[in-house]
Write a protein that holds these residues in place. Structure first.
Motif, PDB file in Angstrom:
ATOM      1  N   ALA A  48       0.823  -1.209   0.000  1.00  0.00           N
ATOM      2  CA  ALA A  48       0.000   0.000   0.000  1.00  0.00           C
ATOM      3  C   ALA A  48       0.861   1.265   0.000  1.00  0.00           C
ATOM      4  O   ALA A  48       1.979   1.268   0.514  1.00  0.00           O
ATOM      5  CB  ALA A  48      -0.914  -0.007   1.228  1.00  0.00           C
ATOM      6  N   THR A  49       0.335   2.312  -0.580  1.00  0.00           N
ATOM      7  CA  THR A  49       1.023   3.606  -0.566  1.00  0.00           C
ATOM      8  C   THR A  49       1.377   3.990   0.876  1.00  0.00           C
ATOM      9  O   THR A  49       0.536   3.901   1.759  1.00  0.00           O
ATOM     10  CB  THR A  49       0.106   4.692  -1.163  1.00  0.00           C
ATOM     11  OG1 THR A  49      -0.210   4.311  -2.494  1.00  0.00           O
ATOM     12  CG2 THR A  49       0.791   6.046  -1.175  1.00  0.00           C
ATOM     13  N   GLY A  50       2.621   4.376   1.092  1.00  0.00           N
ATOM     14  CA  GLY A  50       3.051   4.812   2.420  1.00  0.00           C
ATOM     15  C   GLY A  50       3.591   3.698   3.308  1.00  0.00           C
ATOM     16  O   GLY A  50       4.040   3.952   4.421  1.00  0.00           O
ATOM     17  N   GLY A  52       6.253   2.039   2.811  1.00  0.00           N
ATOM     18  CA  GLY A  52       7.713   2.183   2.886  1.00  0.00           C
ATOM     19  C   GLY A  52       8.483   1.485   1.772  1.00  0.00           C
ATOM     20  O   GLY A  52       9.634   1.104   1.961  1.00  0.00           O
ATOM     21  N   LYS A  53       7.885   1.350   0.604  1.00  0.00           N
ATOM     22  CA  LYS A  53       8.591   0.710  -0.518  1.00  0.00           C
ATOM     23  C   LYS A  53       9.828   1.516  -0.916  1.00  0.00           C
ATOM     24  O   LYS A  53      10.925   0.973  -1.016  1.00  0.00           O
ATOM     25  CB  LYS A  53       7.656   0.583  -1.744  1.00  0.00           C
ATOM     26  CG  LYS A  53       6.453  -0.314  -1.514  1.00  0.00           C
ATOM     27  CD  LYS A  53       5.585  -0.432  -2.748  1.00  0.00           C
ATOM     28  CE  LYS A  53       4.867   0.863  -3.116  1.00  0.00           C
ATOM     29  NZ  LYS A  53       3.914   1.326  -2.077  1.00  0.00           N
ATOM     30  N   SER A  55      11.449   3.812   0.768  1.00  0.00           N
ATOM     31  CA  SER A  55      12.424   3.850   1.860  1.00  0.00           C
ATOM     32  C   SER A  55      13.224   2.551   1.920  1.00  0.00           C
ATOM     33  O   SER A  55      14.430   2.561   2.188  1.00  0.00           O
ATOM     34  CB  SER A  55      11.712   4.054   3.198  1.00  0.00           C
ATOM     35  OG  SER A  55      10.900   5.200   3.154  1.00  0.00           O
ATOM     36  N   LYS A  67      11.961   8.047  -4.721  1.00  0.00           N
ATOM     37  CA  LYS A  67      11.514   9.218  -3.970  1.00  0.00           C
ATOM     38  C   LYS A  67      10.617   8.798  -2.814  1.00  0.00           C
ATOM     39  O   LYS A  67       9.646   8.077  -2.984  1.00  0.00           O
ATOM     40  CB  LYS A  67      10.763  10.176  -4.889  1.00  0.00           C
ATOM     41  CG  LYS A  67      11.658  10.843  -5.903  1.00  0.00           C
ATOM     42  CD  LYS A  67      11.087  12.220  -6.295  1.00  0.00           C
ATOM     43  CE  LYS A  67      12.016  12.953  -7.236  1.00  0.00           C
ATOM     44  NZ  LYS A  67      11.683  12.736  -8.653  1.00  0.00           N
ATOM     45  N   GLY A  69       7.947   9.296   0.171  1.00  0.00           N
ATOM     46  CA  GLY A  69       6.811  10.077   0.622  1.00  0.00           C
ATOM     47  C   GLY A  69       6.225  11.021  -0.412  1.00  0.00           C
ATOM     48  O   GLY A  69       5.603  12.002  -0.065  1.00  0.00           O
ATOM     49  N   ASN A 166       6.992  -3.658   7.712  1.00  0.00           N
ATOM     50  CA  ASN A 166       7.868  -2.496   7.919  1.00  0.00           C
ATOM     51  C   ASN A 166       7.339  -1.607   9.058  1.00  0.00           C
ATOM     52  O   ASN A 166       6.249  -1.837   9.581  1.00  0.00           O
ATOM     53  CB  ASN A 166       7.960  -1.701   6.615  1.00  0.00           C
ATOM     54  CG  ASN A 166       8.957  -0.553   6.699  1.00  0.00           C
ATOM     55  OD1 ASN A 166       9.915  -0.594   7.472  1.00  0.00           O
ATOM     56  ND2 ASN A 166       8.735   0.489   5.911  1.00  0.00           N
ATOM     57  N   GLN A 167       8.126  -0.604   9.378  1.00  0.00           N
ATOM     58  CA  GLN A 167       7.775   0.394  10.402  1.00  0.00           C
ATOM     59  C   GLN A 167       7.535  -0.258  11.752  1.00  0.00           C
ATOM     60  O   GLN A 167       6.633   0.150  12.503  1.00  0.00           O
ATOM     61  CB  GLN A 167       6.548   1.220   9.957  1.00  0.00           C
ATOM     62  CG  GLN A 167       6.704   1.746   8.538  1.00  0.00           C
ATOM     63  CD  GLN A 167       5.916   3.017   8.253  1.00  0.00           C
ATOM     64  OE1 GLN A 167       5.574   3.755   9.162  1.00  0.00           O
ATOM     65  NE2 GLN A 167       5.660   3.278   6.990  1.00  0.00           N
ATOM     66  N   ASP A 169       9.178   0.074  14.260  1.00  0.00           N
ATOM     67  CA  ASP A 169       9.462   1.042  15.338  1.00  0.00           C
ATOM     68  C   ASP A 169       8.201   1.740  15.832  1.00  0.00           C
ATOM     69  O   ASP A 169       8.111   2.132  16.994  1.00  0.00           O
ATOM     70  CB  ASP A 169      10.501   2.080  14.869  1.00  0.00           C
ATOM     71  CG  ASP A 169      10.093   2.787  13.580  1.00  0.00           C
ATOM     72  OD1 ASP A 169       9.464   2.139  12.705  1.00  0.00           O
ATOM     73  OD2 ASP A 169      10.386   3.989  13.440  1.00  0.00           O
ATOM     74  N   VAL A 170       7.221   1.917  14.956  1.00  0.00           N
ATOM     75  CA  VAL A 170       6.011   2.642  15.359  1.00  0.00           C
ATOM     76  C   VAL A 170       4.774   1.740  15.400  1.00  0.00           C
ATOM     77  O   VAL A 170       3.643   2.215  15.347  1.00  0.00           O
ATOM     78  CB  VAL A 170       5.766   3.882  14.447  1.00  0.00           C
ATOM     79  CG1 VAL A 170       6.775   4.977  14.777  1.00  0.00           C
ATOM     80  CG2 VAL A 170       5.844   3.518  12.960  1.00  0.00           C
ATOM     81  N   ALA A 218      12.671   0.259   7.852  1.00  0.00           N
ATOM     82  CA  ALA A 218      13.545   0.818   6.812  1.00  0.00           C
ATOM     83  C   ALA A 218      14.260   2.070   7.313  1.00  0.00           C
ATOM     84  O   ALA A 218      15.166   2.572   6.671  1.00  0.00           O
ATOM     85  CB  ALA A 218      12.729   1.145   5.563  1.00  0.00           C
ATOM     86  N   GLY A 219      13.834   2.560   8.473  1.00  0.00           N
ATOM     87  CA  GLY A 219      14.397   3.795   9.012  1.00  0.00           C
ATOM     88  C   GLY A 219      13.853   5.010   8.284  1.00  0.00           C
ATOM     89  O   GLY A 219      13.003   4.886   7.402  1.00  0.00           O
ATOM     90  N   TRP A 220      14.313   6.180   8.708  1.00  0.00           N
ATOM     91  CA  TRP A 220      13.848   7.412   8.036  1.00  0.00           C
ATOM     92  C   TRP A 220      14.894   8.494   8.151  1.00  0.00           C
ATOM     93  O   TRP A 220      15.780   8.451   8.990  1.00  0.00           O
ATOM     94  CB  TRP A 220      12.506   7.883   8.591  1.00  0.00           C
ATOM     95  CG  TRP A 220      12.442   7.977  10.085  1.00  0.00           C
ATOM     96  CD1 TRP A 220      11.900   7.060  10.939  1.00  0.00           C
ATOM     97  CD2 TRP A 220      12.944   9.055  10.913  1.00  0.00           C
ATOM     98  NE1 TRP A 220      12.034   7.486  12.245  1.00  0.00           N
ATOM     99  CE2 TRP A 220      12.666   8.702  12.256  1.00  0.00           C
ATOM    100  CE3 TRP A 220      13.579  10.265  10.652  1.00  0.00           C
ATOM    101  CZ2 TRP A 220      13.022   9.525  13.338  1.00  0.00           C
ATOM    102  CZ3 TRP A 220      13.937  11.093  11.729  1.00  0.00           C
ATOM    103  CH2 TRP A 220      13.652  10.713  13.041  1.00  0.00           C
TER     104      TRP A 220
END
Ligand SMILES: Nc1nc2c(ncn2[C@@H]2O[C@H](COP(=O)(O)OP(=O)(O)O)[C@@H](O)[C@H]2O)c(=O)[nH]1
Ligand SMILES: [Mg+2]
Length: 328
Positions: A48-50, A52-53, A55, A67, A69, A166-167, A169-170, A218-220
């Motif tokens: 899905a969009t967002g 983290g592909k 990243s 690119k 976000g 992914n993500q 961490d959150v 993937a981090g940010w």
């Protein structure tokens, strides 16, 4: 950080030129190396969009290509192709952009999955499905995996799909994420492991296919601030395990040379060592096919060992010795 771009195939050739062995054997090995160099890997990265592909692509590979976000226009959005030498990535929007856009995305994905390469094999070696670990509702992701991807994977389904959450961490809104050590604290680990099991169950129930999802971050990066990835070496290890052995060396030249991205992982296995070992296996099984070099393989490919070690942030000194042991 090792700034020199790795060229594992050039190093392999150089090692062979310098080795003490009959010319006939050298020629055989050089021919094998050319064959390995010509292999292409095609990976579809979807979700899905967002989720983290972009990243994830940027964290794993040595180029700021995708690119992060960027706002998406579901009307025009299509599959984006990134080429890094012989590593080809197909960044494909998943579901969740509205009914019409979803239908189009599904059609595009199915078409890509059915494409054949020049030798008649499926073009796509591996589908990496990324889930957003911070959302509760994974309904559209199950739809994508169970109804769009898995039915169109042909044979050998388990080996051609990898599901990664992914993500991490959150996943609990940032609670229990240890920022200092860049790792999840026990309650978050428990939460994530339950999530992995529930994803696994939903896919098994929906398709009968039993896969082993993993979780990572993937981090940010944001002006001046950044958070390193977590379990990125684990993700790479799983990607390599899901890639045909004779193609695996293609990764070596294209991995991120920022050593900090590979550093933080769960300690279930020594992923960095296992990654080097899988590359070494490809060298020993494919580069030397039909040639008589026997036990000396570790000493022949000393320079290649340095390259492989350097490629994923190993300390280059000391890697040569280790390379010999990767073969055992
Ligand atoms: N906290 C956190 N944010 C992430 C992570 N991965 C991606 N993001 C953020 O999520 C947003 C969407 O990421 P992007 O890579 O553009 O997703 P894409 O649409 O799937 O390509 C961006 O703001 C990223 O910085 C992660 O592991 N942790
Ligand atoms: Mg993107």
């Amino acid at each position: 950080m090792n700034k020199r771009k790795a060229n594992v195939f050039e190093n392999l050739k150089e090692d062979v030129y310098q080795a003490n062995m009959p010319e006939k054997e050298k020629q055989k090995i050089l021919k094998n190396i050319m064959n390995l160099r010509d292999k292409k890997i095609n990976i579809m990265i979807t979700g899905a969009t967002g989720c983290g592909k972009s990243s994830t692509i940027n964290a794993l590979f040595d180029m700021e290509i995708a690119k992060v976000g960027v706002g998406v226009d579901p009307e025009t959005m299509n599959i984006t192709k990134y080429e890094l030498d012989n590593l080809i990535l197909w960044d494909s929007p998943g579901l969740g952009d509205g009914k019409e856009a979803d239908n189009r995305h599904a059609r595009n994905i199915i078409k890509k999955l059915q494409e054949k390469d020049f030798s008649g094999h499926a073009l796509i070696d591996l589908v990496l499905v990324i889930l957003d670990g911070s959302t509760r509702d994974l309904g559209t992701s199950y739809e994508l995996i169970n109804s769009v991807i898995i039915p169109n994977l042909g044979r050998d389904k388990e080996n051609r799909i990898l599901v990664a959450i992914n993500q991490c961490d959150v996943a609990m809104k940032g609670r229990y994420w240890n920022k200092e050590e860049n790792k999840p604290e026990p309650p978050l680990v428990k939460f994530l492991e339950e999530k992995v099991q529930s994803v696994r169950r939903r896919i098994k129930e929906g398709t009968g296919v039993d896969i082993e999802p993993i979780y990572y971050s993937a981090g940010w990066k944001e002006e001046g601030e950044k958070q390193n990835p977590y379990n990125l070496s684990k993700l790479l290890y799983f990607i390599i395990q899901h890639t045909p052995k004779e193609k695996r060396l293609v990764y070596v030249n294209n991995l991120s040379r920022d050593t900090s991205v590979w550093r933080y992982n769960d300690n279930k296995k020594d992923y960095v060592h296992l990654i080097k070992k899988s590359f070494a296996e490809t060298v020993s099984e494919y580069a030397t096919q039909g040639a008589q070099i026997g036990k000396s393989i570790g000493s022949v490919f000393g320079k290649t060992g340095e390259t492989i070690g350097g490629a994923i942030g190993g300390v280059v000194g000391g890697v040569v010795g280790a390379f010999k042991s990767w073969f055992s």
